[in-house]
Enzyme design. Structure first.
Site, PDB file in Angstrom:
ATOM      1  N   GLU A 168      35.633  93.638 -34.681  1.00 19.97           N
ATOM      2  CA  GLU A 168      35.840  92.895 -35.620  1.00 19.97           C
ATOM      3  C   GLU A 168      36.274  91.526 -35.259  1.00 19.97           C
ATOM      4  OE1 GLU A 168      37.759  96.128 -38.745  1.00 19.97           O
ATOM      5  OE2 GLU A 168      39.209  95.182 -37.276  1.00 19.97           O
ATOM      6  N   SER A 176      45.770  95.001 -33.713  1.00 17.37           N
ATOM      7  CA  SER A 176      45.309  95.879 -34.820  1.00 17.37           C
ATOM      8  C   SER A 176      45.580  95.515 -36.218  1.00 17.37           C
ATOM      9  CB  SER A 176      45.883  97.272 -34.531  1.00 17.37           C
ATOM     10  OG  SER A 176      45.725  97.962 -33.187  1.00 17.37           O
ATOM     11  N   HIS A 213      38.781  92.397 -32.205  1.00 20.84           N
ATOM     12  CA  HIS A 213      39.473  93.659 -32.415  1.00 20.84           C
ATOM     13  C   HIS A 213      38.278  94.708 -31.766  1.00 20.84           C
ATOM     14  CE1 HIS A 213      41.242  97.103 -34.900  1.00 20.84           C
ATOM     15  NE2 HIS A 213      41.904  97.062 -33.687  1.00 20.84           N
ATOM     16  N   ASN A 231      40.508  99.847 -39.612  1.00 19.19           N
ATOM     17  CA  ASN A 231      41.680 100.550 -39.876  1.00 19.19           C
ATOM     18  C   ASN A 231      42.392 100.895 -41.251  1.00 19.19           C
ATOM     19  OD1 ASN A 231      42.474 101.225 -37.249  1.00 19.19           O
ATOM     20  ND2 ASN A 231      43.453  99.343 -36.634  1.00 19.19           N
TER      21      ASN A 231
HETATM   22  N1  LIG Z   1      45.399 101.772 -28.263  1.00 21.55           N
HETATM   23  C1  LIG Z   1      44.269 101.571 -29.378  1.00 21.55           C
HETATM   24  O1  LIG Z   1      43.691 102.663 -29.907  1.00 21.55           O
HETATM   25  C2  LIG Z   1      44.135 100.198 -29.730  1.00 21.55           C
HETATM   26  C3  LIG Z   1      42.853  99.997 -30.410  1.00 21.55           C
HETATM   27  C4  LIG Z   1      42.515  98.530 -30.973  1.00 21.55           C
HETATM   28  C5  LIG Z   1      43.647  97.609 -30.625  1.00 21.55           C
HETATM   29  N2  LIG Z   1      44.780  97.903 -30.082  1.00 21.55           N
HETATM   30  C6  LIG Z   1      45.650  97.001 -29.981  1.00 21.55           C
HETATM   31  O2  LIG Z   1      45.616  96.640 -28.529  1.00 21.55           O
HETATM   32  C7  LIG Z   1      46.684  95.981 -28.147  1.00 21.55           C
HETATM   33  C8  LIG Z   1      47.264  96.688 -26.837  1.00 21.55           C
HETATM   34  O3  LIG Z   1      47.294  98.027 -27.175  1.00 21.55           O
HETATM   35  P1  LIG Z   1      47.110  99.065 -26.010  1.00 21.55           P
HETATM   36  O4  LIG Z   1      47.124 100.501 -26.824  1.00 21.55           O
HETATM   37  O5  LIG Z   1      46.291  98.863 -25.026  1.00 21.55           O
HETATM   38  O6  LIG Z   1      48.702  98.984 -25.619  1.00 21.55           O
HETATM   39  P2  LIG Z   1      49.490  99.485 -24.328  1.00 21.55           P
HETATM   40  O7  LIG Z   1      50.897  99.734 -24.482  1.00 21.55           O
HETATM   41  O8  LIG Z   1      48.895 100.869 -23.671  1.00 21.55           O
HETATM   42  O9  LIG Z   1      49.453  98.561 -23.261  1.00 21.55           O
HETATM   43  C9  LIG Z   1      49.805  97.141 -23.294  1.00 21.55           C
HETATM   44  C10 LIG Z   1      50.059  96.531 -21.876  1.00 21.55           C
HETATM   45  O10 LIG Z   1      50.586  95.151 -22.192  1.00 21.55           O
HETATM   46  C11 LIG Z   1      51.142  94.838 -20.778  1.00 21.55           C
HETATM   47  N3  LIG Z   1      52.302  93.786 -21.145  1.00 21.55           N
HETATM   48  C12 LIG Z   1      53.222  93.485 -21.848  1.00 21.55           C
HETATM   49  N4  LIG Z   1      53.654  92.360 -21.811  1.00 21.55           N
HETATM   50  C13 LIG Z   1      52.666  91.766 -21.215  1.00 21.55           C
HETATM   51  C14 LIG Z   1      52.588  90.316 -20.718  1.00 21.55           C
HETATM   52  N5  LIG Z   1      53.539  89.502 -21.155  1.00 21.55           N
HETATM   53  N6  LIG Z   1      51.602  90.078 -19.918  1.00 21.55           N
HETATM   54  C15 LIG Z   1      50.875  90.797 -19.618  1.00 21.55           C
HETATM   55  N7  LIG Z   1      50.911  91.941 -19.983  1.00 21.55           N
HETATM   56  C16 LIG Z   1      51.778  92.441 -20.640  1.00 21.55           C
HETATM   57  C17 LIG Z   1      52.280  96.320 -21.008  1.00 21.55           C
HETATM   58  O11 LIG Z   1      52.725  96.269 -19.738  1.00 21.55           O
HETATM   59  C18 LIG Z   1      51.163  97.375 -21.078  1.00 21.55           C
HETATM   60  O12 LIG Z   1      50.338  97.530 -19.770  1.00 21.55           O
HETATM   61  C19 LIG Z   1      47.747  96.048 -29.256  1.00 21.55           C
HETATM   62  O13 LIG Z   1      47.874  94.824 -30.097  1.00 21.55           O
HETATM   63  C20 LIG Z   1      47.100  97.365 -30.124  1.00 21.55           C
HETATM   64  O14 LIG Z   1      47.577  97.108 -31.549  1.00 21.55           O
HETATM   65  C21 LIG Z   1      44.865  99.162 -29.702  1.00 21.55           C
END
Ligand SMILES: NC(=O)c1ccc[n+]([C@@H]2O[C@H](COP(=O)([O-])OP(=O)(O)OC[C@H]3O[C@@H](n4cnc5c(N)ncnc54)[C@H](O)[C@@H]3O)[C@@H](O)[C@H]2O)c1
Length: 289
Positions: free
Chosen positions: A160, A127, A148, A198
């Site tokens: 993005e 993000s 993104h 963002n």
């Molecule tokens: N949630 C949102 O609205 C959103 C929107 C855009 C971008 N993002 C970005 O996307 C990314 C993920 O966010 P999210 O909300 O899905 O997080 P989340 O915490 O819901 O999921 C992350 C997942 O990654 C897994 N994980 C951790 N280490 C790992 C590894 N070494 N190998 C494989 N899997 C692994 C975890 O077990 C978990 O299931 C972040 O960088 C976040 O900033 C999130």
């Protein structure tokens, strides 16, 4: 570059839906997480979204019920859940969607660098972390790019495409092409905290979060006001719950650190996170789920 096979690492709030978006464009995709339980949750989410999307086509008589059922299974068969990097040897485009912490991103990018072929693009759904710093964990920083998505990834059209210091033009072009291949709209942007969306969204949400912290106003009432008066589909507290409060707080901190007081780190949200309430993914946040 054609993408014959993709991979998504991290099957959380974003990863399951990202894999679904790729599969819905008829491209085979691996969905990796550290534990089978998380992989299964991501696959369940992909099924829910696919059934909903295809269900709409059936209800509009664009597909028969039988054709719809076949399409759901055909799409889901393109997603292979895994807890290992076996099978990454012929991946052309990998998308990392693990928690928003540089240490975890570095670990995953070093693994991806070792597991994928040299030509593969390694994309991050971060993000707001530095693409250049993430790329430092690899021997191919020219092939590391921000990719993104927005929540919910299955519905939001924008991606993005974020350029790190070393990202090559060929990689940026490949990422834009792949975004279009999965039916999204790419927008190129420079590497800066919050990128474009963002930075705008968090600035607007900051005013409402600040008001809530200062007055103790009810999040439900503020959300209702925003949806009714500003015509938004969801208010900022419900969006935060659905996105994951840990992720939203982390982004708020990063924005505050980068730009100062015009951004706000919501105190009530921080309290919820410290109590282990992360929103929909743990069953409780500002709302019960
Ligand atoms: N949630 C949102 O609205 C959103 C929107 C855009 C971008 N993002 C970005 O996307 C990314 C993920 O966010 P999210 O909300 O899905 O997080 P989340 O915490 O819901 O999921 C992350 C997942 O990654 C897994 N994980 C951790 N280490 C790992 C590894 N070494 N190998 C494989 N899997 C692994 C975890 O077990 C978990 O299931 C972040 O960088 C976040 O900033 C999130």
């Amino acid at each position: 570059m054609f993408v014959f096979k993709a991979a998504v690492v991290g099957a959380g709030v974003m990863g399951g839906e990202i894999a679904q978006v790729v599969a819905a464009a008829d491209i085979p995709v691996l969905l990796k997480d550290v534990d089978q339980e998380y992989v299964d949750a991501g696959l369940r989410r992909a099924r829910e979204v696919t059934e909903k999307q295809v269900g709409k086509l059936v209800s509009k008589d664009k597909l028969t019920a039988e054709q719809g059922a076949e399409q759901v299974e055909r799409t889901l068969a393109l997603i292979t859940g895994t807890t290992s990097y076996d099978g990454f040897g012929d991946v052309d485009f990998a998308i990392e969607a693990v928690p928003e912490r540089m240490g975890v991103k570095h670990e995953v990018f070093a693994d991806l660098d070792a597991a994928t072929p040299g030509h593969a693009v390694l994309a991050t759904n971060t993000s707001g972390l530095s693409i250049s710093e993430i790329g430092d964990a690899t021997n191919r920083p020219d092939k590391v790019v921000g990719f993104h998505f927005f929540w919910p990834a299955s519905a939001m059209r924008l991606i993005e495409i974020v350029e790190g210091e070393e990202t090559s033009q060929a990689t940026l072009q490949a990422a834009s092409n792949f975004a279009q291949a999965i039916r999204k709209t790419p927008v190129r942007c420079a590497e800066c905290p919050g990128f474009v969306v963002n930075r705008i969204l968090t600035a607007a949400a900051s005013e409402i979060w600040r008001h809530q912290d200062e007055t103790g106003a009810s999040p439900e009432a503020l959300d209702a006001f925003v949806t009714e008066q500003a015509g938004m589909p969801m208010g900022p507290f419900r969006v935060a719950d659905m996105s994951g409060l840990d992720t939203v707080v982390k982004v708020a901190h990063d924005m505050y650190d980068a730009y100062g007081d015009r951004f706000h780190v919501p105190k009530r949200m921080e309290e919820l996170v410290s109590e282990g309430h992360l929103g929909a993914k743990t069953g409780k946040g500002f709302y019960e789920h």
